[in-house]
Design an enzyme around this catalytic site. Structure first.
Site, PDB file in Angstrom:
ATOM      1  N   LYS A 138       5.467  26.786   7.752  1.00  0.00           N
ATOM      2  CA  LYS A 138       4.939  27.428   6.426  1.00  0.00           C
ATOM      3  C   LYS A 138       5.932  28.207   5.819  1.00  0.00           C
ATOM      4  O   LYS A 138       5.914  28.220   4.531  1.00  0.00           O
ATOM      5  CB  LYS A 138       3.844  28.433   7.298  1.00  0.00           C
ATOM      6  CG  LYS A 138       3.265  29.292   5.977  1.00  0.00           C
ATOM      7  CD  LYS A 138       2.114  30.346   6.648  1.00  0.00           C
ATOM      8  CE  LYS A 138       1.624  31.223   5.412  1.00  0.00           C
ATOM      9  NZ  LYS A 138       0.258  31.877   5.862  1.00  0.00           N
ATOM     10  N   HIS A 290      -2.654 -18.044  15.965  1.00  0.00           N
ATOM     11  CA  HIS A 290      -3.370 -17.464  14.939  1.00  0.00           C
ATOM     12  C   HIS A 290      -4.723 -16.699  15.428  1.00  0.00           C
ATOM     13  O   HIS A 290      -5.700 -16.983  14.818  1.00  0.00           O
ATOM     14  CB  HIS A 290      -3.740 -18.413  13.944  1.00  0.00           C
ATOM     15  CG  HIS A 290      -2.528 -19.021  13.288  1.00  0.00           C
ATOM     16  ND1 HIS A 290      -1.501 -18.424  12.863  1.00  0.00           N
ATOM     17  CD2 HIS A 290      -2.288 -20.447  12.918  1.00  0.00           C
ATOM     18  CE1 HIS A 290      -0.454 -19.277  12.376  1.00  0.00           C
ATOM     19  NE2 HIS A 290      -0.975 -20.511  12.627  1.00  0.00           N
TER      20      HIS A 290
END
Length: 532
Positions: A138, A290
């Protein structure tokens, strides 16, 4: 910009921390540290002070409270250019902390340990670490937050060369830090979502989903850690990367023993091969091309299972990947090495197998730790994700219904059960022809596979067309019902004698009647296995 005055180091992963601290100390940066990190720095000859000396308050509650203190967070969070902030910290004797080096308790690793207890799980939820990371991120304009040992060297070099860290560097570190805390929180949520009642042992996702105890969350937290950039995606113009869920299990976390870098397509195919092989109790081999199985089989050992899987479609097997559910031994490796395949995934490889494969430098060998099938699956669509339960239903063959006049023989039933299992792993519309290996004691093999067709009858034709082995006396599995009798007729014309399918078509009676006319046995499961 000026050289940082003070750095707070508190790390679980101690990799490189002594060297990094030494380089900071060499620049005149005061080192503040905690617990095990402080002890390691002292043993490494790095001068440091304990955080309790900074705060004036001892660590307590078994280390649960050590950095949750105003002198830590005030030192991190005050804005150096704000006069009121400066006055406040000076009034309370708070010294600035300009660098925060923190990585977190190994929550995911703890959660992945077999038999981990609930208490141990909870104790490995880091509190102080994320708080310091958020505070530093921050206030990135004034504070550098470092969450990874991989960043130590280049940051030390930047400090040594320029005497400070640039705003751009601190901003990138802050962005990375917020990703770290977000991922950490997501991992905690994902694990604790599996625990039905506080105090009980974590329940595997598959068990919880199977018992219907879990719903899909209102907010979905997905937590994955980047493993590597891949050469490219499905095609060379697509970028790709691989990510891990933080455990040691599955294809993503497999240990590669040899071979070239894995590609995106390799990993997708290996997942398909591994999933199919793990379906079986008997030694099993799946050869994938595949994402579809061109050959799959069981056998008395892996060598025989591989033989049977390969003979189903040796042409398509060339350049495929292999998944097995047993250690690859020498005899199996001897045969697999004769075929060009991209990769082999197995629970382990014997010393003899490794020696045999060593000559095939490009062959990837993956040692995979098995895990329970995930409870949920996710698929990206534009603007969001789809979620579903994994197709991991436990079917009871005794609950299947024989709807034909002729009942399947014991051999047909064994082949039907095998074909049905394989069919789950074939892209829809899916048809799998299979048989019991001739002369074997009940071991099965696929004979022909029809995958991914827009018409089910075309899948029936394609599976028969692809068959190298005789179809006469084989059986067939269909992942969904037959909308018309034409598919049944094609299967019978191919030579199959029995069919297994979910049923549920409005023309079931017509389909069954045709099966009876053709003398086929037909089994209905009541379960559909589409795979898109």
């Amino acid at each position: 910009m000026s050289l940082p005055a003070r750095a707070l180091l508190s790390v679980t992963d101690k990799t490189g921390i002594v060297e990094f601290a030494s380089r900071l100390a060499g620049l005149g940066v005061e080192i503040v540290s905690t617990g095990g990190t402080f002890k390691l720095l002292r043993e490494g000859g790095v001068k440091a002070i304990e955080v309790s000396d900074l705060t004036g308050f001892p660590e307590m509650l078994d280390g649960r409270v050590k950095t949750l203190h105003p002198k830590v967070h005030g030192g991190i969070l005050h804005v150096r250019g704000n006069a009121a902030h400066r006055e406040a910290v000076e009034r309370h004797g708070i010294q600035p902390i300009d660098i925060v080096v923190v990585n977190l308790y190994e929550f995911e690793e703890t959660a992945a340990k077999p038999g981990v207890g609930f208490e141990e799980l909870i104790e490995n939820i880091d509190i102080g670490g994320p708080a310091m990371i958020r505070s530093a991120a921050k206030n990135f304009l004034d504070v550098a937050v470092i969450t990874s040992p991989a960043d130590y060297d280049y940051l030390a070099r930047e400090l040594e060369e320029t005497g400070a860290l640039s705003l751009d560097t601190k901003w990138k570190l802050a962005q990375k830090a917020f990703r770290v805390t977000a991922a950490y929180d997501a991992a905690i949520v994902a694990v604790l979502d599996q625990v039905p009642v506080a105090g009980e042992m974590p329940v595997p996702q598959s068990a919880a989903a199977q018992s219907g105890e879990r719903d899909f969350p209102e907010k979905l937290n997905l937590c994955f850690n980047k493993l590597a950039d891949l050469r490219y995606g499905e095609n060379p113009h697509q970028r790709a990367a691989s990510y891990s869920d933080g455990t040691a299990f599955g294809i993503a976390n497999a240990r590669q023993l040899q071979g070239k870098e894995l590609s995106y397509n390799n990993l997708v195919d290996l997942q398909a091969a591994w999933e199919l092989a793990q379906e079986f109790e008997l030694p099993a081999c799946a050869i994938i091309k595949h994402t579809n199985p061109c050959g799959s089989a069981t056998g008395p050992d892996l060598q025989h299972a591989y033989f049977s899987a390969l003979e189903a479609d040796p042409v398509s097997a060339f350049g495929g990947v292999i998944g097995v559910n047993r250690e690859v031994d020498g005899p199996a490796a001897e045969e697999i090495a004769k075929l060009f395949v991209e990769a082999v995934a197995a629970p382990s490889f014997s010393a003899e197998a490794k020696q045999r494969f060593a000559a095939k430098k490009n062959l990837r060998l993956l040692e995979v730790k098995a895990l329970a099938r995930p409870a949920s699956q996710w698929k990206q669509i534009s603007g969001g994700l789809l979620a579903q339960d994994a197709d991991a239903i436990k079917e009871d063959p005794t609950a299947w219904e024989v709807v034909s006049k002729r009942r399947p023989t014991a051999e047909e039933m064994a082949a039907l059960t095998f074909a049905w299992t394989v069919c789950k792993h074939v892209k829809s519309n899916a048809i799998v022809y299979a048989r019991i290996v001739p002369g074997s004691e009940g071991y099965a093999q696929s004979v022909g596979v029809g995958a991914g067709q827009m018409s089910r009858v075309d899948s029936c034709k394609l599976g028969a067309m692809k068959a190298v082995l005789p179809l006469c006396g084989s059986v067939a599995a269909s992942d969904a019902f037959f909308p018309f009798p034409d598919g049944v007729e094609e299967i019978a014309n191919a030579g199959a004698t029995a069919i297994i399918q979910p049923g549920g078509s409005m023309r079931d009676k017509e389909v069954i009647a045709v099966a009876d006319q053709l003398g086929l046995a037909m089994v209905v499961t009541g379960v559909r296995h589409f795979r898109h």
